[in-house]
Design a protein around this motif. Structure first.
Motif, PDB file in Angstrom:
ATOM      1  N   CYS A   9     -41.083 -38.118 -47.043  1.00 35.69           N
ATOM      2  CA  CYS A   9     -41.016 -38.654 -48.404  1.00 35.69           C
ATOM      3  C   CYS A   9     -42.261 -39.491 -48.646  1.00 35.69           C
ATOM      4  O   CYS A   9     -42.969 -39.865 -47.711  1.00 35.69           O
ATOM      5  CB  CYS A   9     -39.788 -39.553 -48.570  1.00 35.69           C
ATOM      6  N   GLU A  10     -42.497 -39.812 -49.905  1.00 38.44           N
ATOM      7  CA  GLU A  10     -43.567 -40.743 -50.255  1.00 38.44           C
ATOM      8  C   GLU A  10     -43.367 -42.017 -49.453  1.00 38.44           C
ATOM      9  O   GLU A  10     -42.242 -42.449 -49.217  1.00 38.44           O
ATOM     10  CB  GLU A  10     -43.476 -41.042 -51.752  1.00 38.44           C
ATOM     11  N   ASN A  48     -46.710 -41.600 -45.924  1.00 36.60           N
ATOM     12  CA  ASN A  48     -45.444 -40.852 -45.963  1.00 36.60           C
ATOM     13  C   ASN A  48     -44.427 -41.528 -45.062  1.00 36.60           C
ATOM     14  O   ASN A  48     -44.800 -42.159 -44.071  1.00 36.60           O
ATOM     15  CB  ASN A  48     -45.634 -39.418 -45.458  1.00 36.60           C
ATOM     16  N   LYS A  87     -40.812 -49.694 -55.990  1.00 41.01           N
ATOM     17  CA  LYS A  87     -42.270 -49.809 -56.066  1.00 41.01           C
ATOM     18  C   LYS A  87     -42.746 -49.746 -57.511  1.00 41.01           C
ATOM     19  O   LYS A  87     -43.781 -50.296 -57.855  1.00 41.01           O
ATOM     20  CB  LYS A  87     -42.944 -48.656 -55.322  1.00 41.01           C
ATOM     21  N   LEU A 124     -37.767 -46.617 -52.693  1.00 42.14           N
ATOM     22  CA  LEU A 124     -39.083 -46.280 -53.225  1.00 42.14           C
ATOM     23  C   LEU A 124     -39.181 -46.519 -54.729  1.00 42.14           C
ATOM     24  O   LEU A 124     -40.255 -46.848 -55.239  1.00 42.14           O
ATOM     25  CB  LEU A 124     -39.429 -44.841 -52.882  1.00 42.14           C
ATOM     26  N   PHE A 147     -39.862 -38.156 -54.826  1.00 45.17           N
ATOM     27  CA  PHE A 147     -40.415 -38.776 -53.629  1.00 45.17           C
ATOM     28  C   PHE A 147     -40.503 -37.806 -52.448  1.00 45.17           C
ATOM     29  O   PHE A 147     -41.123 -38.109 -51.438  1.00 45.17           O
ATOM     30  CB  PHE A 147     -39.575 -39.999 -53.230  1.00 45.17           C
ATOM     31  N   VAL A 170     -44.243 -46.256 -48.561  1.00 46.61           N
ATOM     32  CA  VAL A 170     -44.259 -47.515 -49.305  1.00 46.61           C
ATOM     33  C   VAL A 170     -45.676 -47.953 -49.646  1.00 46.61           C
ATOM     34  O   VAL A 170     -45.883 -48.676 -50.608  1.00 46.61           O
ATOM     35  CB  VAL A 170     -43.501 -48.639 -48.553  1.00 46.61           C
TER      36      VAL A 170
END
Length: 70
Positions: free
Chosen positions: A24-25, A32, A68, A65, A13, A27
């Motif tokens: 980070c990645e 980001n 998800k 994350l 992530f 949602v």
């Protein structure tokens, strides 16, 4: 601030960073999350504990994350 990608990051992530932030990645697709730190030392400590080690799955952001994809 100049942004860069750590070659040591193991977390899937992790996206990039600068001197006081880790990205980070997000949602949502194409987004980001930015985590702001009060000092470079605090950012480095967090990065070493979670982003750049096999312990990345224990990171609170990574745990969020991962949901998800469940």
């Amino acid at each position: 601030m100049k942004q860069y990608v750590s070659k040591y990051a193991q977390c899937p992530f992790y996206r990039k960073e600068d001197s006081m932030r880790l990205f980070c990645e997000g949602v949502e697709e194409g987004s980001n999350l930015a985590q702001f730190f009060g000092s470079q030392e605090r950012k480095t400590d967090f990065k070493q504990r979670f982003c750049c080690c096999k312990n990345w799955e224990q990171c609170p952001i990574a745990m969020m994350l991962a949901k998800k994809y469940e």
